[in-house]
Design an enzyme around this catalytic site. Structure first.
Site, PDB file in Angstrom:
ATOM      1  N   THR A  15       0.851  -1.292   0.036  1.00 48.46           N
ATOM      2  CA  THR A  15       0.003   0.165  -0.134  1.00 48.46           C
ATOM      3  C   THR A  15       1.047   1.043  -0.008  1.00 48.46           C
ATOM      4  OG1 THR A  15      -1.829  -1.121   1.252  1.00 48.46           O
ATOM      5  CG2 THR A  15      -1.839   1.242   1.229  1.00 48.46           C
ATOM      6  N   LYS A  31      -8.747   0.756  -5.064  1.00 47.02           N
ATOM      7  CA  LYS A  31      -8.662  -0.650  -4.420  1.00 47.02           C
ATOM      8  C   LYS A  31     -10.141  -1.183  -4.611  1.00 47.02           C
ATOM      9  CE  LYS A  31      -6.999  -3.403  -0.876  1.00 47.02           C
ATOM     10  NZ  LYS A  31      -5.827  -3.580   0.027  1.00 47.02           N
ATOM     11  N   GLU A  94      -4.650  -1.265  -6.709  1.00 49.25           N
ATOM     12  CA  GLU A  94      -4.118  -2.113  -5.565  1.00 49.25           C
ATOM     13  C   GLU A  94      -5.042  -3.243  -5.597  1.00 49.25           C
ATOM     14  OE1 GLU A  94      -2.366  -2.492  -1.117  1.00 49.25           O
ATOM     15  OE2 GLU A  94      -3.183  -0.436  -1.974  1.00 49.25           O
TER      16      GLU A  94
END
EC number: 6.3.3.3
Length: 202
Positions: A15, A31, A94
């Protein structure tokens, strides 16, 4: 410039690296599935580290578990059709944990990455065990047809481990992000600028 950032494991600094890359590219951050809201959301972390455009998650789950299990406990059904990358460009996406973490009981993150057709940046530790974890992760991605853009390391310098992984895997060594204390938006931006070449992402 649209990238997926994934890792060889959970808790390795993925992260933080994603925040650094997003900010360096002036990108939006997404995300798709956030699990573990009890411990805070990664979107909040990247915002604290200087990312301005944090896009809303498709799913927000309570427990800090693999998405497939966190969704079950929350009584949520994850629909892969809803996991379509935003049209923002540049964009950094992510993943969660490692490349073979289950999104559902039928779909792994590596399958999702291959479906998207976006280049993947693998974040890896530098210490003991990372050679095995990194090479397995690269093989899993390639077996599914995902394009590995390169490896970004996080941690103390370990020249032999870093060089060995990239040589055996045949992937680009993008750089290494040291552990930062204090970790702030400014210290992260400075470390990324020192240890990575933005040209490698353009």
């Amino acid at each position: 410039m649209r990238y997926v950032v994934t890792g060889t494991d959970t808790g390795i600094g993925k992260t933080v690296f994603a925040a650094a890359l997003t900010r360096a590219l002036g990108a939006s951050y997404w995300k798709p599935i956030q699990s573990g809201l009890l411990d805070g959301a990664d979107g909040e972390t990247v915002a604290e580290l200087g990312v301005e455009a944090v896009l809303p998650e498709a799913y927000r789950l309570t427990e800090p578990l693999s998405p497939h299990r966190a969704a079950e406990l929350d009584g949520v059904t994850i629909d892969p059709a809803k996991l379509v990358p935003p049209t923002d460009d540049p964009l950094v996406i992510e993943g969660a944990g490692g490349v073979l973490v289950p999104v559902t009981r039928e779909l792994l993150y590596a399958d999702l990455f291959a479906r998207w057709g976006l280049p993947v940046v693998l974040v890896a530790r530098t210490g003991l065990g990372t050679i095995n974890h990194s090479l397995l992760s690269v093989e899993a991605l390639r077996a599914r047809g995902a394009a590995v853009h390169g490896i970004a390391f996080v941690g103390d310098a370990n020249e032999d481990n870093e060089a060995t992984i990239c040589a055996i895997a045949g992937v680009k060594r993008l750089g290494r992000l040291p552990k930062l204390d204090p970790l702030t938006a400014d210290s992260l931006a400075a470390a990324f600028a020192e240890h990575f070449r933005i040209e490698d992402f353009q």
